[in-house]
Design a protein around this motif. Structure first.
Motif, PDB file in Angstrom:
ATOM      1  N   LYS A   1      29.641  42.271  33.405  1.00  0.00           N
ATOM      2  CA  LYS A   1      28.200  42.477  33.485  1.00  0.00           C
ATOM      3  C   LYS A   1      27.472  41.611  32.467  1.00  0.00           C
ATOM      4  CE  LYS A   1      28.872  47.383  34.621  1.00  0.00           C
ATOM      5  NZ  LYS A   1      28.591  48.778  34.203  1.00  0.00           N
ATOM      6  N   ILE A   2      26.320  41.104  32.850  1.00  0.00           N
ATOM      7  CA  ILE A   2      25.389  40.456  31.932  1.00  0.00           C
ATOM      8  C   ILE A   2      24.112  41.296  31.953  1.00  0.00           C
ATOM      9  CG2 ILE A   2      24.017  38.409  31.398  1.00  0.00           C
ATOM     10  CD1 ILE A   2      26.943  37.873  31.029  1.00  0.00           C
TER      11      ILE A   2
ATOM     12  N   ILE B   1      51.143  37.328  33.921  1.00  0.00           N
ATOM     13  CA  ILE B   1      49.792  36.756  33.950  1.00  0.00           C
ATOM     14  C   ILE B   1      49.396  36.558  35.402  1.00  0.00           C
ATOM     15  CG2 ILE B   1      48.342  34.840  33.203  1.00  0.00           C
ATOM     16  CD1 ILE B   1      50.336  34.431  30.876  1.00  0.00           C
ATOM     17  N   GLU B   2      48.481  37.381  35.878  1.00  0.00           N
ATOM     18  CA  GLU B   2      48.091  37.336  37.282  1.00  0.00           C
ATOM     19  C   GLU B   2      46.985  36.310  37.509  1.00  0.00           C
ATOM     20  OE1 GLU B   2      46.970  41.379  37.929  1.00  0.00           O
ATOM     21  OE2 GLU B   2      49.003  41.994  38.461  1.00  0.00           O
ATOM     22  N   HIS B   3      47.035  35.676  38.655  1.00  0.00           N
ATOM     23  CA  HIS B   3      45.988  34.741  39.048  1.00  0.00           C
ATOM     24  C   HIS B   3      44.819  35.488  39.676  1.00  0.00           C
ATOM     25  CE1 HIS B   3      49.180  31.772  38.485  1.00  0.00           C
ATOM     26  NE2 HIS B   3      48.225  30.857  38.454  1.00  0.00           N
ATOM     27  N   VAL B   4      43.670  34.843  39.669  1.00  0.00           N
ATOM     28  CA  VAL B   4      42.467  35.428  40.262  1.00  0.00           C
ATOM     29  C   VAL B   4      42.501  35.175  41.761  1.00  0.00           C
ATOM     30  CG1 VAL B   4      39.948  35.405  40.298  1.00  0.00           C
ATOM     31  CG2 VAL B   4      41.174  35.050  38.137  1.00  0.00           C
ATOM     32  N   ALA B   5      42.375  36.252  42.534  1.00  0.00           N
ATOM     33  CA  ALA B   5      42.390  36.136  43.996  1.00  0.00           C
ATOM     34  C   ALA B   5      40.992  35.945  44.558  1.00  0.00           C
ATOM     35  CB  ALA B   5      43.036  37.374  44.612  1.00  0.00           C
ATOM     36  N   ASP B   6      40.004  36.615  43.944  1.00  0.00           N
ATOM     37  CA  ASP B   6      38.653  36.558  44.499  1.00  0.00           C
ATOM     38  C   ASP B   6      37.632  36.853  43.412  1.00  0.00           C
ATOM     39  OD1 ASP B   6      36.832  36.400  46.876  1.00  0.00           O
ATOM     40  OD2 ASP B   6      36.370  38.452  46.261  1.00  0.00           O
ATOM     41  N   VAL B   7      36.476  36.224  43.528  1.00  0.00           N
ATOM     42  CA  VAL B   7      35.340  36.476  42.635  1.00  0.00           C
ATOM     43  C   VAL B   7      34.132  36.769  43.514  1.00  0.00           C
ATOM     44  CG1 VAL B   7      33.826  35.551  40.845  1.00  0.00           C
ATOM     45  CG2 VAL B   7      36.249  34.931  40.861  1.00  0.00           C
ATOM     46  N   SER B   8      33.492  37.921  43.272  1.00  0.00           N
ATOM     47  CA  SER B   8      32.296  38.259  44.036  1.00  0.00           C
ATOM     48  C   SER B   8      31.196  38.691  43.075  1.00  0.00           C
ATOM     49  CB  SER B   8      32.585  39.388  45.034  1.00  0.00           C
ATOM     50  OG  SER B   8      33.028  40.557  44.358  1.00  0.00           O
TER      51      SER B   8
ATOM     52  N   VAL C   1      29.675  40.618  38.141  1.00  0.00           N
ATOM     53  CA  VAL C   1      30.681  39.812  38.818  1.00  0.00           C
ATOM     54  C   VAL C   1      31.990  40.588  38.813  1.00  0.00           C
ATOM     55  CG1 VAL C   1      32.027  37.680  38.699  1.00  0.00           C
ATOM     56  CG2 VAL C   1      29.572  37.615  38.248  1.00  0.00           C
ATOM     57  N   THR C   2      32.653  40.631  39.944  1.00  0.00           N
ATOM     58  CA  THR C   2      33.911  41.363  40.086  1.00  0.00           C
ATOM     59  C   THR C   2      35.045  40.386  40.395  1.00  0.00           C
ATOM     60  OG1 THR C   2      32.768  43.329  40.917  1.00  0.00           O
ATOM     61  CG2 THR C   2      35.125  43.155  41.374  1.00  0.00           C
ATOM     62  N   CYS C   3      36.160  40.575  39.705  1.00  0.00           N
ATOM     63  CA  CYS C   3      37.345  39.765  39.942  1.00  0.00           C
ATOM     64  C   CYS C   3      38.483  40.641  40.463  1.00  0.00           C
ATOM     65  CB  CYS C   3      37.828  39.089  38.654  1.00  0.00           C
ATOM     66  SG  CYS C   3      36.718  37.848  37.981  1.00  0.00           S
ATOM     67  N   THR C   4      39.181  40.155  41.457  1.00  0.00           N
ATOM     68  CA  THR C   4      40.444  40.777  41.869  1.00  0.00           C
ATOM     69  C   THR C   4      41.572  39.795  41.577  1.00  0.00           C
ATOM     70  OG1 THR C   4      40.139  39.973  44.134  1.00  0.00           O
ATOM     71  CG2 THR C   4      39.378  42.205  43.646  1.00  0.00           C
ATOM     72  N   TYR C   5      42.776  40.326  41.414  1.00  0.00           N
ATOM     73  CA  TYR C   5      43.900  39.521  40.940  1.00  0.00           C
ATOM     74  C   TYR C   5      45.089  39.658  41.894  1.00  0.00           C
ATOM     75  CZ  TYR C   5      41.035  39.540  36.742  1.00  0.00           C
ATOM     76  OH  TYR C   5      39.994  39.401  35.867  1.00  0.00           O
ATOM     77  N   GLN C   6      45.969  38.676  41.805  1.00  0.00           N
ATOM     78  CA  GLN C   6      47.175  38.696  42.644  1.00  0.00           C
ATOM     79  C   GLN C   6      48.409  38.311  41.832  1.00  0.00           C
ATOM     80  OE1 GLN C   6      46.361  35.747  45.639  1.00  0.00           O
ATOM     81  NE2 GLN C   6      46.528  34.032  44.223  1.00  0.00           N
TER      82      GLN C   6
END
Length: 342
Positions: free
Chosen positions: A5-6, A324-331, A337-342
């Motif tokens: 959040k900002i 260390i998981e990679h970022v799957a999606d940024v919305s 801003v929400t990040c999901t990981y894979q």
């Protein structure tokens, strides 16, 4: 999943952040007695303008810190027990009425947190090498009139209460969030040599000539040193969102507070990175570790352990569970801003 959040607000009143909801504070506040920040402090307390004009340096210095102290008190309210506060601050040098002197910002902040009951932990000197050929100021080659050039800032580290305990699921997350042996050796040194960053903001709505953002590497190290995956990190002086970005690639949640509406808007746009951009940072970290192991003599490689998540060797048993998981999606949705990981 993590959220970032900002919030456009004054950090002296963090009404949107609940009590004891933050695990770590990482920030670089405005530096008292540095001229680029005068207007911000003077807007908060107009008497500072009088003090500066009249040459009352330490009166202005004290009032500027009183403004920061209100923010530190709010940070204390929202910080969980056993949480950490990391403050990047530089001391100031200034001439008022022909009198040159240093204003020790780091010492004032240490004293304040110590009075709050925090444990003062060993600090870090962030050395910012200067490209200037002049390594002294004042009277040139003549003695008793020169003074040294400041090329470092402080990263102050405070802990609220005792050591944090990990058990059950939190213990697994701690193991997963471990850092590499070679990172530990650099990060936990008391001297960091990281090149500074100036970011020019060309927007008429912005009230500052420039934003004094610190380089990404500073909050990235601190986030990984003093928090675990899934924790929440607060930056009460977030600027362009550098701390948020460090949290996005580290699988931590983040909250950034910025008093300037124009800069807050830029920060929201700045943290809307693509998964490819964020994963490039993650891949670079993994590549550096592989290069480190490959550079070890064969007899030392033979003594390494295997990290099964990444199928590479590590120096110690504590690194075997690093994942260390990679970022799957940024919305993005408004200022979140929400990040999901894979």
């Amino acid at each position: 999943m993590t959220t970032h959040k900002i919030i456009n607000a004054n950090s002296a009143e963090l009404t949107s952040v609940p009590d004891a909801s933050v695990n770590l504070v990482v920030t670089s506040p405005p530096y008292p007695m540095i001229e680029m920040w005068d207007s911000l402090f003077c807007d908060e307390d107009p008497s500072i303008t009088y003090d500066l004009n009249e040459g009352h340096g330490f009166a202005a210095f004290t009032k500027m810190h009183e403004i920061l102290n209100r923010v530190w008190k709010e940070c204390d309210r929202v910080l969980m027990d056993n949480g950490f506060v990391c403050v990047n601050i530089g001391d100031a040098t200034r001439t008022l009425n022909g009198n040159f002197q240093m204003y020790p910002n780091h010492a004032y902040i240490i004293n304040f947190f110590q009075a709050l009951g925090y444990s003062v932990l060993p600090d870090i000197h962030w050395r910012k090498p200067s490209n200037s050929p002049n390594k002294f100021m004042g009277s040139g080659m003549y003695p008793a009139g020169a003074y040294v050039t400041y090329e470092h800032e402080y990263i102050l580290v405070f802990r609220k209460g005792g050591k944090r305990a990990f058990s059950g699921a939190s213990r697994k997350l701690r193991q997963k969030s471990a850092y590499f042996w070679e990172e530990r050796n650099v990060w936990f040194s008391d001297l960091w040599e990281v090149k500074g960053t100036n970011q020019v903001i060309a927007a008429s709505s912005i009230t500052r000539d420039r934003n004094a953002s610190y380089p990404f590497e500073i909050p990235f190290r601190l986030v990984n040193m003093y928090s675990a995956e899934g924790d929440t990190v607060l930056d009460p002086f977030v600027g362009l969102g550098t701390t948020n970005l460090a949290c996005m690639v580290s699988n931590r949640n983040s909250i950034g507070i910025e008093i300037d509406a124009g800069i807050a808007a830029l920060a929201i746009e700045n943290i809307k990175k693509s998964p490819m951009q964020l994963n490039a940072i993650i891949d670079d970290r993994l590549m550096k570790h592989r290069s480190f192991v490959d550079g070890l003599p064969s007899e030392k490689q033979d003594k390494c352990y295997l990290n099964v998540h990444h199928d590479f060797k590590v120096k110690t048993k504590q690194e075997m569970e690093i994942q260390i998981e990679h970022v799957a999606d940024v919305s993005a949705d408004g200022n979140v801003v929400t990040c999901t990981y894979q």
